[in-house]
Design a protein around this motif. Structure first.
Motif, PDB file in Angstrom:
ATOM      1  N   ILE A 179      44.772  33.601  37.693  1.00  0.00           N
ATOM      2  CA  ILE A 179      43.600  33.408  36.836  1.00  0.00           C
ATOM      3  C   ILE A 179      42.323  33.728  37.607  1.00  0.00           C
ATOM      4  O   ILE A 179      41.439  34.446  37.117  1.00  0.00           O
ATOM      5  N   LEU A 180      42.226  33.218  38.826  1.00  0.00           N
ATOM      6  CA  LEU A 180      41.036  33.485  39.643  1.00  0.00           C
ATOM      7  C   LEU A 180      40.900  34.976  39.931  1.00  0.00           C
ATOM      8  O   LEU A 180      39.784  35.502  40.050  1.00  0.00           O
ATOM      9  N   GLY A 181      42.043  35.654  40.036  1.00  0.00           N
ATOM     10  CA  GLY A 181      42.018  37.083  40.326  1.00  0.00           C
ATOM     11  C   GLY A 181      41.444  37.939  39.216  1.00  0.00           C
ATOM     12  O   GLY A 181      41.141  39.120  39.436  1.00  0.00           O
ATOM     13  N   THR A 182      41.277  37.365  38.019  1.00  0.00           N
ATOM     14  CA  THR A 182      40.674  38.129  36.916  1.00  0.00           C
ATOM     15  C   THR A 182      39.155  38.190  37.024  1.00  0.00           C
ATOM     16  O   THR A 182      38.515  38.916  36.261  1.00  0.00           O
ATOM     17  N   ASP A 183      38.594  37.424  37.951  1.00  0.00           N
ATOM     18  CA  ASP A 183      37.139  37.382  38.139  1.00  0.00           C
ATOM     19  C   ASP A 183      36.795  38.115  39.438  1.00  0.00           C
ATOM     20  O   ASP A 183      37.168  37.664  40.524  1.00  0.00           O
ATOM     21  N   ALA A 184      36.092  39.208  39.316  1.00  0.00           N
ATOM     22  CA  ALA A 184      35.764  40.027  40.483  1.00  0.00           C
ATOM     23  C   ALA A 184      34.841  39.317  41.461  1.00  0.00           C
ATOM     24  O   ALA A 184      34.717  39.744  42.615  1.00  0.00           O
ATOM     25  N   ASP A 185      34.212  38.231  41.019  1.00  0.00           N
ATOM     26  CA  ASP A 185      33.285  37.507  41.889  1.00  0.00           C
ATOM     27  C   ASP A 185      33.943  36.346  42.624  1.00  0.00           C
ATOM     28  O   ASP A 185      33.265  35.575  43.303  1.00  0.00           O
ATOM     29  N   VAL A 186      35.273  36.189  42.468  1.00  0.00           N
ATOM     30  CA  VAL A 186      35.991  35.076  43.092  1.00  0.00           C
ATOM     31  C   VAL A 186      37.071  35.621  44.022  1.00  0.00           C
ATOM     32  O   VAL A 186      37.814  36.530  43.668  1.00  0.00           O
ATOM     33  N   GLU A 187      37.150  35.039  45.223  1.00  0.00           N
ATOM     34  CA  GLU A 187      38.161  35.442  46.200  1.00  0.00           C
ATOM     35  C   GLU A 187      38.864  34.199  46.745  1.00  0.00           C
ATOM     36  O   GLU A 187      38.215  33.255  47.189  1.00  0.00           O
ATOM     37  N   VAL A 188      40.206  34.181  46.679  1.00  0.00           N
ATOM     38  CA  VAL A 188      40.980  33.096  47.275  1.00  0.00           C
ATOM     39  C   VAL A 188      41.158  33.414  48.761  1.00  0.00           C
ATOM     40  O   VAL A 188      41.815  34.393  49.113  1.00  0.00           O
TER      41      VAL A 188
END
Length: 221
Positions: A20-29
């Motif tokens: 889910i987080l990977g669908t947001d280009a502004d978020v990096e795990v």
């Protein structure tokens, strides 16, 4: 870029949240942890913007981990992942080091909204969790509302304005734009508000704003 540390003892759950987080280009795990102690150590090592913590984890549970992260890396925001069956954890967490609370079974968009809000310095409650908290606050506890209003009335008018907007879920930057203040001034007001109200974090401040009825006043503007 919002740097996120993800902590959950179930690998499949971590994979789903990471997707889910990977669908947001502004978020990096930037790191993942399988228990609370590992989450604390990785938070200190990586100093992410946001840590996502499952409540029930081995070695150290999510709430204790949140408190340690808040103490050791105060600039990092902590979001607790919970379920509807864990009301007692929600109540305990409101007094701890977390700034956000999300339902694992909630809308994926809430996860992204919560990460962005907490990274921006705001408090964030999943709407369904917020409804439960507010219902509990207004479930006949008139003495709490009266006490909250007495505490809030001791603030200056501008401090009450800031507190109301915190309760509405706005970040410092958003409050600054709404009140025509620079962000540094908003931070100074927030420090003063939390000191005068004797609350530990923005979530406690937001709950107090709800108890005092500031949110309904803000909505009427």
């Amino acid at each position: 870029m919002i740097r996120v540390l993800l902590a959950d003892d179930e690998g499949m759950v971590r994979a789903g949240i990471r997707a889910i987080l990977g669908t947001d280009a502004d978020v990096e795990v930037v790191a993942e942890a399988a228990n609370g102690r590992e989450a604390v150590d990785l938070a200190v090592a990586h100093r992410p913007d946001v840590v996502l913590l499952d409540v029930q984890m081995p070695v150290l549970d999510g709430l204790d981990a949140a408190d340690e992260i808040h103490r050791l890396v105060p600039e990092t925001g902590v979001v607790i992942l919970t379920t509807f069956s864990e009301d007692e954890y929600i109540a305990r967490a409101l007094g701890g080091g977390a700034s956000g609370f999300l339902l694992k079974a909630g809308d994926p968009r809430e996860l992204l909204a919560g990460v962005h809000a907490v990274a921006d310095g705001a408090a964030y409650l999943s709407p369904r969790i917020a409804q439960r908290v507010i219902a509990e606050l207004h479930g006949g506890h008139l003495t709490r509302a009266t006490a909250a209003r007495a505490r809030v009335d001791a603030l200056t008018a501008r401090e009450r304005d800031v507190l109301a907007l915190v309760g509405a879920g706005l970040s410092n930057a958003e409050i600054g734009r709404r009140l025509h203040l620079v962000e540094g001034t908003v931070k100074a007001y927030m420090t003063s508000v939390m000191d005068r109200l004797d609350v530990r974090n923005r979530v406690q401040a937001a709950v107090l704003a709800h108890e005092a009825g500031l949110i309904s006043r803000e909505a009427d503007r």
